[in-house]
Design a protein around this motif. Structure first.
Motif, mmCIF file in Angstrom:
data_model
loop_
_atom_site.group_PDB
_atom_site.id
_atom_site.type_symbol
_atom_site.label_atom_id
_atom_site.label_comp_id
_atom_site.label_asym_id
_atom_site.label_seq_id
_atom_site.Cartn_x
_atom_site.Cartn_y
_atom_site.Cartn_z
ATOM 1 N N GLN A 235 0.841 -1.213 0.000
ATOM 2 C CA GLN A 235 0.000 0.000 0.000
ATOM 3 C C GLN A 235 0.869 1.253 0.000
ATOM 4 O OE1 GLN A 235 -3.401 0.087 -0.293
ATOM 5 N NE2 GLN A 235 -3.239 -2.123 -0.555
ATOM 6 N N LEU A 236 1.919 1.252 0.820
ATOM 7 C CA LEU A 236 2.803 2.431 0.890
ATOM 8 C C LEU A 236 3.572 2.608 -0.415
ATOM 9 C CD1 LEU A 236 4.284 2.253 4.522
ATOM 10 C CD2 LEU A 236 2.408 3.695 3.695
ATOM 11 N N ALA A 237 4.068 1.505 -0.967
ATOM 12 C CA ALA A 237 4.851 1.597 -2.210
ATOM 13 C C ALA A 237 3.986 2.130 -3.346
ATOM 14 C CB ALA A 237 5.421 0.216 -2.570
ATOM 15 N N GLN A 238 2.760 1.627 -3.430
ATOM 16 C CA GLN A 238 1.884 2.082 -4.525
ATOM 17 C C GLN A 238 1.550 3.561 -4.367
ATOM 18 O OE1 GLN A 238 -1.370 -0.786 -4.615
ATOM 19 N NE2 GLN A 238 -0.132 -2.288 -5.710
ATOM 20 N N LYS A 239 1.302 3.991 -3.123
ATOM 21 C CA LYS A 239 0.968 5.406 -2.902
ATOM 22 C C LYS A 239 2.160 6.305 -3.245
ATOM 23 C CE LYS A 239 -1.493 8.853 -1.169
ATOM 24 N NZ LYS A 239 -2.703 9.345 -1.879
ATOM 25 N N ALA A 240 3.357 5.839 -2.868
ATOM 26 C CA ALA A 240 4.554 6.666 -3.103
ATOM 27 C C ALA A 240 5.080 6.510 -4.529
ATOM 28 C CB ALA A 240 5.647 6.282 -2.090
ATOM 29 N N SER B 163 -5.517 -8.503 13.930
ATOM 30 C CA SER B 163 -6.965 -8.286 13.996
ATOM 31 C C SER B 163 -7.213 -6.895 13.435
ATOM 32 C CB SER B 163 -7.439 -8.337 15.457
ATOM 33 O OG SER B 163 -7.073 -7.127 16.106
ATOM 34 N N ALA B 164 -8.462 -6.472 13.482
ATOM 35 C CA ALA B 164 -8.805 -5.145 12.952
ATOM 36 C C ALA B 164 -8.282 -4.007 13.837
ATOM 37 C CB ALA B 164 -10.317 -5.034 12.786
ATOM 38 N N THR B 165 -7.681 -4.327 14.996
ATOM 39 C CA THR B 165 -7.073 -3.263 15.816
ATOM 40 C C THR B 165 -5.570 -3.115 15.565
ATOM 41 O OG1 THR B 165 -6.503 -4.676 17.696
ATOM 42 C CG2 THR B 165 -8.729 -3.707 17.697
ATOM 43 N N GLN B 166 -4.994 -3.981 14.742
ATOM 44 C CA GLN B 166 -3.533 -3.907 14.519
ATOM 45 C C GLN B 166 -3.148 -2.486 14.071
ATOM 46 O OE1 GLN B 166 -2.236 -5.293 10.363
ATOM 47 N NE2 GLN B 166 -4.042 -6.528 10.771
ATOM 48 N N TYR B 167 -1.911 -2.108 14.418
ATOM 49 C CA TYR B 167 -1.460 -0.768 14.032
ATOM 50 C C TYR B 167 -0.273 -0.858 13.076
ATOM 51 C CZ TYR B 167 0.771 3.771 14.215
ATOM 52 O OH TYR B 167 1.364 4.952 13.846
ATOM 53 N N PRO B 168 -0.508 -0.604 11.777
ATOM 54 C CA PRO B 168 0.594 -0.545 10.822
ATOM 55 C C PRO B 168 1.253 0.833 10.922
ATOM 56 C CG PRO B 168 -1.542 -0.388 9.658
ATOM 57 C CD PRO B 168 -1.828 -0.389 11.126
ATOM 58 N N ASP B 169 2.484 0.850 11.401
ATOM 59 C CA ASP B 169 3.118 2.094 11.856
ATOM 60 C C ASP B 169 3.830 2.816 10.704
ATOM 61 O OD1 ASP B 169 4.581 4.053 13.094
ATOM 62 O OD2 ASP B 169 5.628 2.691 14.481
ATOM 63 N N PHE B 170 3.122 3.778 10.121
ATOM 64 C CA PHE B 170 3.682 4.507 8.972
ATOM 65 C C PHE B 170 4.691 5.562 9.402
ATOM 66 C CE2 PHE B 170 1.182 8.153 10.024
ATOM 67 C CZ PHE B 170 -0.023 7.659 10.507
ATOM 68 N N TYR B 171 4.749 5.877 10.690
ATOM 69 C CA TYR B 171 5.775 6.840 11.148
ATOM 70 C C TYR B 171 7.155 6.191 11.157
ATOM 71 C CZ TYR B 171 2.068 10.005 12.723
ATOM 72 O OH TYR B 171 0.991 10.845 12.767
ATOM 73 N N SER B 172 7.224 4.934 11.665
ATOM 74 C CA SER B 172 8.554 4.314 11.742
ATOM 75 C C SER B 172 8.907 3.532 10.473
ATOM 76 C CB SER B 172 8.679 3.423 12.979
ATOM 77 O OG SER B 172 7.803 2.342 12.890
ATOM 78 N N ALA B 173 7.909 3.237 9.628
ATOM 79 C CA ALA B 173 8.233 2.605 8.336
ATOM 80 C C ALA B 173 9.070 3.579 7.520
ATOM 81 C CB ALA B 173 6.954 2.268 7.591
ATOM 82 N N GLY C 175 3.726 12.358 2.844
ATOM 83 C CA GLY C 175 3.309 13.745 3.101
ATOM 84 C C GLY C 175 1.801 13.953 3.077
ATOM 85 N N ASP C 176 1.045 12.956 3.499
ATOM 86 C CA ASP C 176 -0.416 13.066 3.479
ATOM 87 C C ASP C 176 -0.952 12.285 4.675
ATOM 88 O OD1 ASP C 176 -3.118 13.031 2.945
ATOM 89 O OD2 ASP C 176 -2.922 12.380 0.857
ATOM 90 N N GLU C 177 -0.889 12.951 5.849
ATOM 91 C CA GLU C 177 -1.249 12.216 7.071
ATOM 92 C C GLU C 177 -2.703 11.795 7.085
ATOM 93 O OE1 GLU C 177 0.086 13.109 11.144
ATOM 94 O OE2 GLU C 177 2.020 13.541 10.230
ATOM 95 N N SER C 178 -3.567 12.590 6.443
ATOM 96 C CA SER C 178 -4.969 12.160 6.489
ATOM 97 C C SER C 178 -5.166 10.889 5.656
ATOM 98 C CB SER C 178 -5.936 13.284 6.090
ATOM 99 O OG SER C 178 -5.713 13.620 4.766
#
Ligand SMILES: NC(=O)C1=CN([C@@H]2O[C@H](COP(=O)(O)OP(=O)(O)OC[C@H]3O[C@@H](n4cnc5c(N)ncnc54)[C@H](O)[C@@H]3O)[C@@H](O)[C@H]2O)C=CC1
Ligand SMILES: O=C([O-])CC(=O)C(=O)O
Length: 327
Positions: free
Chosen positions: A167-172, A189-199, A211-214
Motif C-alpha cells: 500500500q505504501l509503495a503504490q501510494k509513493a 486483527s482489525a485493531t492492529q497498528y501498521p506504523d507509517f511513522y517508523s516505516a 506527506g499526506d497524514e490524512s
C-alpha cells in the motif's frame, strides 16, 4: 556430505493455505535451495482423502529436496521429531465475522497440539501459529507445551506487513523493495497498528515521503486492518496464497539474518518490552541473527502510535481472559 532434512509439520495440510504452502516448502522456497526437507502433514479424519490427493501431487512433482512425507490424523505421529510446527489447521472466518469470533471453535484445538508438540517434537522445535485468532491460539499452544521455551512460539503478522508495504509503495510510486522497517504492532486483527511513522521509504520516514497524514490515518490504516475481510468479501474465502507466502516469508525472516537497519513484524511472547504485559503474544518490530530473535527496543512511538498500539494490546488481554480455562 548431504544435509539432514529439516522436518516440518503442517496442520490443516489439505486446506486452502496448505495447498498453497506445501509445494513452496518442498521446492526450497522456505529453507533454501540446498536444504532437504521432510513434511509431516496433519489433518482431521474428514479431510484424509483430500490429504491423500495432496500427497499424490507432491509425489508427482518429484521435488529433489523432499525426502519424506508423513500424512496422519494422529498428533503424536504428526509432531514426531519436527523442527518446525506450522499450525494452520482451524476453521476460517466467514464474511461479517471478526477473527476473535473463532476463539470458541478453534481455541481448544491448540491445547492438544501444544501438548503433542511438547511430547514429540525435536528439542529445537519452533512453532508458527497461523490459524485464527492466531495470537491467542499461539498463547494457548505455548501455555500447553510444558518444557518448550516460550521463545520458540510465534504468530503471524507477516501477511499484514506485506500488505502494508505494498500500500505504501503504490501510494509513493516506488518499488516495494524500497519500503523497510514496516512494523505491525499488536494483534493480527482489525485493531492492529501498521506504523507509517517508523516505516521507511528509501531510508526516510514513510510519513514524510508520502506527506499526506490524512490518507495515512484514514485510508492506509483501515485498508491494512480490514484487508482480510476485503479478500473474504471478494473471493468468498479467506486469503490463502498470500497467507502461504506470509508463512514462507515469516520462517525465512526468522531463520536468516535481518539486513542492517531493517526490522520485521512478528508476534511473540512479550517480555514487557514497550510497557506491554508480559506473556501476551504481541506483534513487535524484530530482528534475527539467523537463530535468535530480538525485539528491537528503540522504535519511537508518538502519542498517536502509542494509543493505537495500546488499544490492540488491550484487545489481546481481553482475548486471553476469554480463554483462561485453556491456558
Ligand atoms: N494469520 C494470518 O495471517 C492468516 C490466518 N488464516 C487462518 O488460517 C486458518 C486456515 O485457513 P484455510 O487454510 O484457508 O482454511 P481451510 O478451511 O481451507 O483449511 C483448514 C484445514 O484445517 C483442517 N483442520 C481443521 N481443524 C483441524 C485440526 N484440529 N487439526 C488439523 N487440521 C484441522 C481442515 O480439515 C481443513 O483442511 C484459518 O483459521 C484462517 O482464518 C488465514 C489467512 C491469514
Ligand atoms: O481475515 C481472515 O480471516 C484471514 C486472515 O487472517 C487474513 O487474511 O489476514
Amino acid at each position: 556430505m548431504s544435509k539432514e532434512p529439516i522436518r516440518v509439520a503442517v496442520t490443516g495440510a489439505a486446506g486452502n493455505i496448505g495447498y498453497a504452502l506445501l509445494f513452496r516448502i518442498a521446492s526450497g522456497a522456505m529453507f533454501g535451495p540446498d536444504q532437504p526437507v521432510a513434511l509431516n502433514l496433519i489433518e482431521i479424519p474428514p479431510a484424509l482423502d483430500a490429504l491423500k490427493g495432496v500427497c499424490m501431487e507432491l509425489d508427482d512433482c518429484a521435488f529433489p529436496l523432499l525426502k519424506d512425507v508423513v500424512a496422519t490424523t494422529d498428533l503424536d505421529e504428526g509432531f514426531k521429531d519436527v523442527n518446525w510446527a506450522l499450525l494452520v489447521g482451524s476453521v476460517p472466518r466467514k464474511d461479517g465475522m471478526e477473527r476473535a469470533d473463532l476463539l470458541g471453535i478453534n481455541g481448544k484445538v491448540f491445547t492438544g497440539q501444544g501438548k503433542a508438540i511438547a511430547a514429540n517434537a525435536a528439542s529445537d522445535v519452533r512453532v508458527l501459529v497461523v490459524g485464527n485468532p492466531c495470537n491467542t491460539n499461539c498463547l494457548i499452544a505455548m501455555n500447553n507445551a510444558e518444557g518448550v521455551p516460550n521463545d520458540r512460539f510465534f504468530a503471524m503478522t507477516m501477511l499484514d506487513e506485506n500488505r502494508a508495504k505494498t500500500q505504501l509503495a503504490q501510494k509513493a510510486g516506488v518499488d516495494v523493495t524500497e519500503v523497510t522497517n514496516m512494523t505491525i504492532w499488536g494483534n493480527h486483527s482489525a485493531t492492529q497498528y501498521p506504523d507509517f511513522y517508523s516505516a521507511q521509504i528509501g531510508g526516510k520516514s514513510a510519513a514524510d515521503v508520502i506527506g499526506d497524514e490524512s490518507w495515512l490515518k484514514e485510508t492506509f490504516i483501515p485498508t491494512v486492518q480490514k484487508r482480510g475481510a476485503a479478500i473474504i468479501k471478494a473471493r468468498g474465502a479467506s486469503s490463502a496464497a498470500s497467507a502461504a507466502n506470509g508463512i514462507v516469508d515469516s520462517v525465512r525472516r526468522l531463520t536468516t539474518p535481518t539486513p542492517a537497519g531493517d526490522t520485521f513484524s512478528m508476534c511473540l511472547c512479550s517480555d514487557g518490552s514497550y510497557d506491554t504485559p508480559e506473556g501476551l503474544i504481541i506483534s513487535f518490530p524484530c530482528r534475527s541473527n539467523g537463530s535468535e530473535i530480538e525485539i528491537v527496543q528503540d522504535v519511537e512511538l508518538n502519542d498517536f502510535s502509542r494509543e493505537k498500539f495500546d488499544a490492540s494490546v488491550k484487545e489481546l488481554a481481553e482475548e486471553r481472559d476469554a480463554v483462561k480455562d485453556l491456558i
